[in-house]
Every structure is written in structure tokens, then in C-alpha cells.
Design an enzyme around this catalytic site. Sequence first.
Site, PDB file in Angstrom:
ATOM      1  N   ASN A  89      19.922   2.973 -37.169  1.00 41.15           N
ATOM      2  CA  ASN A  89      21.062   3.010 -36.252  1.00 41.15           C
ATOM      3  C   ASN A  89      21.383   1.667 -35.614  1.00 41.15           C
ATOM      4  O   ASN A  89      22.391   1.531 -34.930  1.00 41.15           O
ATOM      5  CB  ASN A  89      20.796   4.033 -35.138  1.00 41.15           C
TER       6      ASN A  89
ATOM      7  N   LYS B 123       0.809  -1.218   0.000  1.00 43.04           N
ATOM      8  CA  LYS B 123       0.000   0.000   0.000  1.00 43.04           C
ATOM      9  C   LYS B 123       0.839   1.263   0.000  1.00 43.04           C
ATOM     10  O   LYS B 123       0.543   2.223  -0.726  1.00 43.04           O
ATOM     11  CB  LYS B 123      -0.944   0.002   1.204  1.00 43.04           C
TER      12      LYS B 123
ATOM     13  N   HIS C 196       8.357  16.225 -40.636  1.00 46.59           N
ATOM     14  CA  HIS C 196       7.366  15.173 -40.844  1.00 46.59           C
ATOM     15  C   HIS C 196       7.991  13.787 -40.773  1.00 46.59           C
ATOM     16  O   HIS C 196       9.014  13.531 -41.402  1.00 46.59           O
ATOM     17  CB  HIS C 196       6.695  15.288 -42.228  1.00 46.59           C
TER      18      HIS C 196
END
Length: 456
Positions: free
Chosen positions: A385, A25, A362
Site C-alpha cells: 500500500n 513523579k 495465515h
Amino acid sequence: MPQNTLNTVILAAGKGTRMYSQMPKVLHCIGGKPMVERVIDTAAALNPQNICVVVGHGKEQVLDTVKRDAVWVEQTEQLGTGHAVKTALPHLASEGRTLVLYGDVPLIDVETLETLLEAAGNEVGLLTDVPADPAGLGRIIRDGSGSVTAIVEEKDASATQKTIREINTGILVLPNAKLENWLNSLSSNNAQGEYYLTDLIAKAVADGIKVRPVRVRASHLAAGVNNKRQLAELERIFQTEQAQELLKAGVTLRDPARFDLRGRLKHGQDVVIDVNVVIEGEVELGDNVEIGANCVIKNAKIGANSKIAPFSHLEGCEVGENNRIGPYARLRPQAKLADNVHVGNFVEIKNAAIGKGTKANHLTYIGDAEVGSKTNFGAGTIIANYDGVHKHKTVIGDEVRIGSNCVLVAPVTLGNKVTTGAGSTITRNIEDNKLALARARQTVIEGWMRPEKDKQ
């Protein structure tokens, strides 16, 4: 007895069954921080001699999550609040005072605790409240003169006692010189079969120790969390307070009720934040920064006069001045943008330094790259990459023009003022001022007929 010797005990061992969660909790968050961590930070602001946190259910998970300087004590059996404090006794000073706090009371503040400590002096301090609904809470029992004589838990209370509205918040200040004897004399002869810390009030009265009650100035400061509804209620109170502080400091929030701060925000003047924005971690916004609707900003620094358009996600990045980001842009960790950079819709940048005045407006991915100034990425540009095992770096110079739908296969270097033709797959280095084309030559087939469906 030196009044300035302060020990703190934070009780955080409960199961929290009503949370219906596998997580302990006290690890559920308010404002992006685990509740128990908030309580530890508040306790630390009092400069105590030590902070002792009593853990039990989910101990390992709590210790793995909360990285704070504290003494961690395990309560192997949950036998009540009195037993929990008793487990901490070996770590408490023999002199001074002990402040008892709770890991599921996250909004308790320093001001309230300082008031309680001052009122208690070398005696017993008790934080009380008069909530709208006292059901389920321990009642404060006073004698004819108004002095506190005991606390009765609701399960043990008589019908008359249940009509009392003043309740015990659980937060106490206790004299260490008496604490061990009081705890050792506790009995579990009650409705829950537990050792109640609240029984110490009657023991203090019996020993002639004055009980100094202090009523909390706002109920939410001492409110505990037992279920997700209460967690959500305190979260909203916390967020409302954060929003009000920002408004007082000059930040424009288009709708304070639709803003979440889950960390710390440092800001300049004339900052504007639209609806449904979430700020997480450490965030810094310069003068005249505008954050559009539905953005998430996490551990980021954004320079003056930059505009973040709606639905953008920035994390672990640094944005220079006069940038235009989004809509629907994503800046990932280690993205560093210089001034006057434009990053448009559906552009993702990760671990890359972008030079001044560069534009990627874009549908572009820029990862593990170093990009110069005034370079332009055509729509659909991808930096490839990753070779399946390792990430590789791409270096792009100044004033480069990358045609639409290009793939730059790392490791690769493009010099200054390079131009790549649209649709090219670049696999080799390109020197300054060169045009590179890497695509199949177009072929037109004369006499070709488009197939048609059989009309039969």
C-alpha cells in the site's frame, strides 16, 4: 459561611527524586492513568467551585500530558506544603472550604472525601491513618481528652512522639476565612527549613477552631508514592480491586491476579478472559466473547460470540460478531471487521474494512483496503500500500480467491469472484469473474547437474 463552596488544591510540584526517573513523579501511572490525573478526576466528582493544581518540577511535561480542566499554578521554589498551598491562594474563594489533596496519592476515593467533608463541616477536617509502619510520617498529637492539638513531622518528633502510630495522611479540609492568615503566619523554623501545612492544625486549635479527625477506612486509599516499589504495590491493589468488580459483575477471569485493566471495560454476559490479558483505554466486549491468554486489547470493540486466540494484539479496531481472531494476530487502528470473519496467525490488518465471512488465515498483511464478503486470502498475501511517499487504497470485491504468496500493488481493484494465481504480483485492475496470473512461466532445465563440493 456557605458550606457548599468547595475549592480543591492538589499539590503536584515535587521532584520525586526517589523515583529515579526523568518523568515527574505525578505522571507515573496507576491503571494506565497518570496519578495526578486520577486525583483530578476524583476531585472533579465532588463538584468543587474550582480545582487548583500546584506544579513545579517538570511543569511543562505535566501540562502537556494531563488534559484536564483545572487552574494550574507554578510553585517556582519548593519551600514546603504550606508554601505550595499559599501559591494557590489568589485562586481560592474567600468563603467556603478548601480541600487539600496530593498528586502522588492516587487511590483516594470520593466516598472517603465526602466523609471527611461532612465531618469537618465549617471547621478543620483531618484524614488520619494507623498504618503497620508509621516510620517517616507525621504523628497526630492529641490531648488528654483525645482532641487533636497538633501534627509533628517525624524529623521534628521526640522519641516519645515517635511511638505514636496514628499518622497524618496530609489530606485536609480548611476554612477559607482563616486560611490566608494561617498560611501567612507559618514559620520555616524546623528540621527541614520548610513551611509545613501541618502546622495549621496547631494554629486552628489556638484560634478555637475544632479539628475533626477521620480515620481512613483502608490505608492504601491515602497512601503516597515515593518510589517504584510503592508504585507497584498500589498498582497491584488497584488491579485487584478492578478484577474483583469484574468478577462481581459476572466476568470470568481465569486468574484475577494475572489481569490488568488500564482503562474502562464495558462487557456483556458470559465474557471469559484468560491469564495475562491487558485491557487498555476504552474497550467493549459483547456477550460470550472469549479473550485468550497474553492478549492486549486497546480501544477496541468486539462483538458477541467472537473468540480472540492467545497472543493477539488489537488496537483501535472494531470486530463484528462470531469472529475468530488469532493466535498471534494484529488488528491496528481503523481495522473494521464485519461478522463471521476469520483472521489467523501472523495476519496484520490496518485501516481496512473486511466484509462478512472473509478469511485471512495465515501470514497476510491487509492495509488501506476495502474487502468484500466471503473473500479468501491465501497464505503470504501482501497488500503493498505504500510507494515510499503515499499510502494507496486497494479494493477487493466479494468471493475473491487470492492465491498464496500474492502481492497486490496499490492502488488496484479486484472485482467480484476474481481469482489470482499463487505467486502473482497484481499491478492492474481485474474485472469480475476473471483469473489473473502474473508470474514467470516455470522452466525445467534438462541435463542440469547439481554442483558438488570437491571431496579432496
